[in-house]
Design an enzyme around this catalytic site. Structure first.
Site, short mmCIF file in Angstrom:
data_model
loop_
_atom_site.label_atom_id
_atom_site.label_comp_id
_atom_site.label_asym_id
_atom_site.label_seq_id
_atom_site.Cartn_x
_atom_site.Cartn_y
_atom_site.Cartn_z
N ALA A 22 -4.63 -67.73 -42.23
CA ALA A 22 -5.42 -66.71 -42.94
C ALA A 22 -5.90 -67.27 -44.28
O ALA A 22 -5.21 -68.07 -44.92
CB ALA A 22 -4.57 -65.47 -43.17
N SER A 26 13.96 -60.10 -34.16
CA SER A 26 13.31 -61.41 -34.03
C SER A 26 14.32 -62.54 -33.94
O SER A 26 15.28 -62.58 -34.72
CB SER A 26 12.39 -61.65 -35.23
OG SER A 26 11.47 -60.61 -35.35
N ARG A 33 5.77 -70.62 -34.74
CA ARG A 33 6.04 -69.97 -33.45
C ARG A 33 4.98 -70.37 -32.42
O ARG A 33 5.17 -70.21 -31.22
CB ARG A 33 6.04 -68.44 -33.67
CG ARG A 33 6.79 -67.67 -32.62
CD ARG A 33 7.06 -66.24 -33.05
NE ARG A 33 5.85 -65.44 -33.07
CZ ARG A 33 5.83 -64.15 -33.42
NH1 ARG A 33 6.95 -63.54 -33.78
NH2 ARG A 33 4.71 -63.46 -33.41
N CYS A 46 4.55 -56.88 -38.55
CA CYS A 46 4.14 -56.17 -37.33
C CYS A 46 5.34 -55.44 -36.73
O CYS A 46 5.19 -54.47 -36.02
CB CYS A 46 3.56 -57.16 -36.33
SG CYS A 46 4.67 -58.53 -36.01
N SER A 53 -4.48 -58.56 -36.27
CA SER A 53 -4.70 -57.14 -35.97
C SER A 53 -5.27 -56.96 -34.57
O SER A 53 -5.92 -57.85 -34.01
CB SER A 53 -5.67 -56.57 -37.00
OG SER A 53 -6.90 -57.24 -36.90
N GLU A 108 -0.74 -61.69 -30.15
CA GLU A 108 0.35 -60.96 -30.82
C GLU A 108 -0.32 -60.05 -31.83
O GLU A 108 -0.79 -60.52 -32.87
CB GLU A 108 1.31 -61.94 -31.52
CG GLU A 108 2.05 -62.87 -30.58
CD GLU A 108 3.11 -62.16 -29.73
OE1 GLU A 108 3.45 -61.00 -30.04
OE2 GLU A 108 3.56 -62.77 -28.75
P1 NAP Z 1 -6.36 -59.89 -39.23
O1 NAP Z 1 -7.31 -59.31 -40.18
O2 NAP Z 1 -6.58 -59.62 -37.78
O3 NAP Z 1 -6.37 -61.46 -39.50
C1 NAP Z 1 -5.57 -62.32 -38.75
C2 NAP Z 1 -6.24 -63.68 -38.68
O4 NAP Z 1 -7.48 -63.55 -37.99
C3 NAP Z 1 -6.54 -64.30 -40.02
O5 NAP Z 1 -6.36 -65.68 -39.94
C4 NAP Z 1 -8.01 -63.98 -40.21
O6 NAP Z 1 -8.67 -64.91 -41.03
C5 NAP Z 1 -8.50 -64.11 -38.80
N1 NAP Z 1 -9.75 -63.38 -38.54
C6 NAP Z 1 -10.19 -62.25 -39.15
N2 NAP Z 1 -11.38 -61.90 -38.62
C7 NAP Z 1 -11.68 -62.82 -37.67
C8 NAP Z 1 -12.77 -63.00 -36.79
N3 NAP Z 1 -13.81 -62.16 -36.76
N4 NAP Z 1 -12.74 -64.06 -35.94
C9 NAP Z 1 -11.71 -64.91 -35.97
N5 NAP Z 1 -10.66 -64.81 -36.80
C10 NAP Z 1 -10.64 -63.76 -37.64
O7 NAP Z 1 -4.86 -59.44 -39.51
P2 NAP Z 1 -4.08 -59.50 -40.89
O8 NAP Z 1 -4.53 -58.37 -41.72
O9 NAP Z 1 -4.12 -60.87 -41.45
O10 NAP Z 1 -2.59 -59.29 -40.37
C11 NAP Z 1 -2.05 -58.05 -40.17
C12 NAP Z 1 -2.06 -57.68 -38.69
O11 NAP Z 1 -1.42 -58.67 -37.93
C13 NAP Z 1 -1.27 -56.41 -38.44
O12 NAP Z 1 -1.95 -55.60 -37.53
C14 NAP Z 1 0.02 -56.93 -37.83
O13 NAP Z 1 0.70 -55.98 -37.03
C15 NAP Z 1 -0.46 -58.10 -37.06
N6 NAP Z 1 0.63 -59.03 -36.80
C16 NAP Z 1 1.13 -59.10 -35.53
C17 NAP Z 1 2.19 -59.94 -35.26
C18 NAP Z 1 2.76 -60.02 -33.87
O14 NAP Z 1 3.49 -60.96 -33.63
N7 NAP Z 1 2.46 -59.11 -32.98
C19 NAP Z 1 2.75 -60.71 -36.27
C20 NAP Z 1 2.23 -60.62 -37.56
C21 NAP Z 1 1.16 -59.77 -37.80
P3 NAP Z 1 -9.14 -64.53 -42.51
O15 NAP Z 1 -7.91 -64.27 -43.29
O16 NAP Z 1 -9.83 -65.73 -42.98
O17 NAP Z 1 -10.02 -63.33 -42.39
#
Ligand code: NAP
Length: 477
Positions: free
Chosen positions: A177, A441, A160, A285, A230, A251
């Site tokens: 991730a 979606s 996307r 999400c 997140s 997002e």
């Molecule tokens: P996350 O913890 O925010 O991680 C997302 C990405 O950010 C991963 O690649 C992670 O890498 C990276 N990341 C984490 N800490 C970081 C930092 N300090 N600096 C830079 N990058 C960092 O989220 P998640 O747990 O993987 O995913 C779940 C969340 O995503 C939920 O809140 C969901 O709603 C949201 N989401 C939103 C959408 C949308 O389109 N709105 C779609 C899908 C998911 P690492 O894995 O290496 O830590």
């Protein structure tokens, strides 16, 4: 488990490059190590930026039709190899086979959609109101696009972003991730096979996401950030991009309300609820997170939802007879169990409705009764197969509770008819509203949220503009 031909190194400048150390990737259904991928450092990250920056010098000026043909070939290869993609998704993420095939197909569609959009970017021409000049507007690719994606849709969240970026003429550095790097590496390989020139797409797998991203975001050669994940991490990254006034597409988190209004058809609401809640085992999400049901329908809705949940089979994603796979990790599964424990202390009644395998990151589907709006389960993104049900009396109360949230990604509205649904949808504070259906979606639709769910839109006609700068020429013609 994985074929030896599977790439496990970093993709930088068209080459597969090893890193100083390796990062294990686990199968959450068994706990087994699936592969050891390269673990990128800051130096590797900056090498990827250099490669993308060099490639932009020609990719940014490559005719849109040529870029479109590469994207179209990417769609064709992904479609022909959809099972390979689904297998990787299911193995590293744990999701059920049906969800994995669904995701792989959806992910490929972004390449088809943006191959069509690549040559449809329009400029503008008009006279100023005083006729003292003509106003010409043009769009140009921003340059190097840095993308960070989450584990819940390892393919679709990457495509996307990659498809519109490449369609616009940007080059990409993609950082998936740490839990789910294999699918992203495979997509990088598909793009190479489809003819993407060296350096146009670079893939960094790393366990040091914070350090690597900080260095990349400080690099003046990077033109934009596209992040999915997140809200907590999104805000942290916005703090960093603010230092460079870097365009940032976000997002973020969801916490979607699913509201069943008086007069709605309960059977159709159950059908929609099963999709909105159970797609990806609730780890989306867009997952319906809070169910608000009009008191006249609440008993019937709850009983029918419990009956539907109790028919679900939980087990290994690769076994296509299972409806629900594993959560991505034990840590994620434990977060959900902790929320359930808190809900029980608040007086909610938890009903686990299926058996689960003895080992692996599995969790049973739950319907939770006696939930109060404003309690643990309505205030937190659950990200699992748990459906808390809250009852409401009036239309205004249902809407108020649905909107009483810092997030605004998507709402689900079940109404007596489409007209009633649209009038309700106009009052929902979310970027997307699914009316009398459980899925919204679509690569051809603008995906994105209001409030703390994000900034910008992906997909649709808007998605390509996240990677384009508008430039205005004042000229006498
Ligand atoms: P996350 O913890 O925010 O991680 C997302 C990405 O950010 C991963 O690649 C992670 O890498 C990276 N990341 C984490 N800490 C970081 C930092 N300090 N600096 C830079 N990058 C960092 O989220 P998640 O747990 O993987 O995913 C779940 C969340 O995503 C939920 O809140 C969901 O709603 C949201 N989401 C939103 C959408 C949308 O389109 N709105 C779609 C899908 C998911 P690492 O894995 O290496 O830590």
């Amino acid at each position: 488990m994985l074929g030896t031909e599977m790439h496990k190194d970093l993709l930088i400048g068209g080459q597969w490059v090893p890193a100083a150390s390796r990062l294990p990737v686990f199968d959450p259904a068994t706990g087994e190590v699936l592969a050891q991928v390269a673990n990128a450092t800051v130096t590797d990250g900056l090498a990827a930026v250099s490669a993308a920056y060099e490639a932009f010098a020609s990719w940014g000026y490559t005719p849109a039709r040529v870029r479109a043909e590469i994207l179209r070939r990417t769609f064709e290869i992904m479609t022909a190899e959809v099972e390979t993609c689904a297998r990787l998704i299911s193995l590293e993420n744990g999701k059920a086979w049906r969800d994995a095939i669904g995701e792989a197909t959806y992910a490929a569609e972004f390449f088809r959609w943006f191959s069509e959009e690549a040559s449809r970017v329009e400029g503008g021409f008009r006279y100023s109101p005083g006729r003292d000049k003509t106003i010409v507007t043009d769009h140009r690719p921003m340059g190097v696009a840095y993308m960070i994606t989450p584990w819940n849709f390892p393919a679709a969240m990457a495509t996307r972003k990659l498809a519109p970026a490449l369609a616009a003429g940007c080059t990409a550095v993609l950082q998936p991730a740490a839990e789910t790097p294999l699918t992203a590496l495979w997509i990088g390989d598909v793009l190479q096979r489809a003819g993407a020139p060296a350096g146009v797409v670079n893939i960094l797998t790393t366990s040091a996401s914070g350090q690597v991203s900080e260095a990349i975001l400080s690099d003046p050669r990077v033109a934009t950030l596209s992040f999915t994940g997140s809200t907590v991490v999104g805000k942290l990254l916005l703090g960093q991009t603010a230092q460079r006034v870097l365009p940032s597409s976000m997002e973020l988190g969801g916490n979607a309300p699913f509201v069943v209004f008086e007069g709605a058809d309960v059977d159709s609401a159950i059908e929609g609820a099963m999709i909105a809640k159970m797609r990806n085992g609730g780890a989306a999400c867009t997952a319906a997170n809070r169910f608000y049901v009009h008191e006249s329908l609440s008993k019937e809705f709850t009983a029918k939802l419990e009956a539907a949940f109790s028919k679900l089979r939980v087990g290994r994603g690769l076994d296509s007879s299972n409806d629900l796979g594993a959560m991505v990790s034990n840590a994620e599964r434990n977060k959900i169990l902790a929320l359930l424990e808190r809900a029980a202390t608040e007086g909610s009644e938890l009903n686990a409705l299926a058996d689960i395998p003895e080992t692996g990151a599995f969790i049973a589907p739950y319907v939770v009764r006696d939930v109060r709006h404003g309690s643990t389960l309505t205030n937190n993104e659950i990200f699992g197969p748990v459906a808390p049900i809250v009852t409401f009396d009036t239309e205004d109360e249902g809407i108020r509770m649905a909107n009483d949230c810092e997030y605004g990604l998507i709402s689900y509205v079940y109404a007596k008819n489409a007209g009633h649904g649209i009038s309700l949808a106009r009052r929902m504070e979310s970027g997307m509203v699914a009316i009398n259906r459980g899925l919204a979606s679509d690569p051809a639709a603008p995906f994105g949220g209001m409030k703390e769910s994000g900034l910008g839109r992906e997909g649709g006609f808007a998605g390509i503009h996240e990677f384009l700068e508008t430039q205005y020429f004042a000229v006498d013609l």
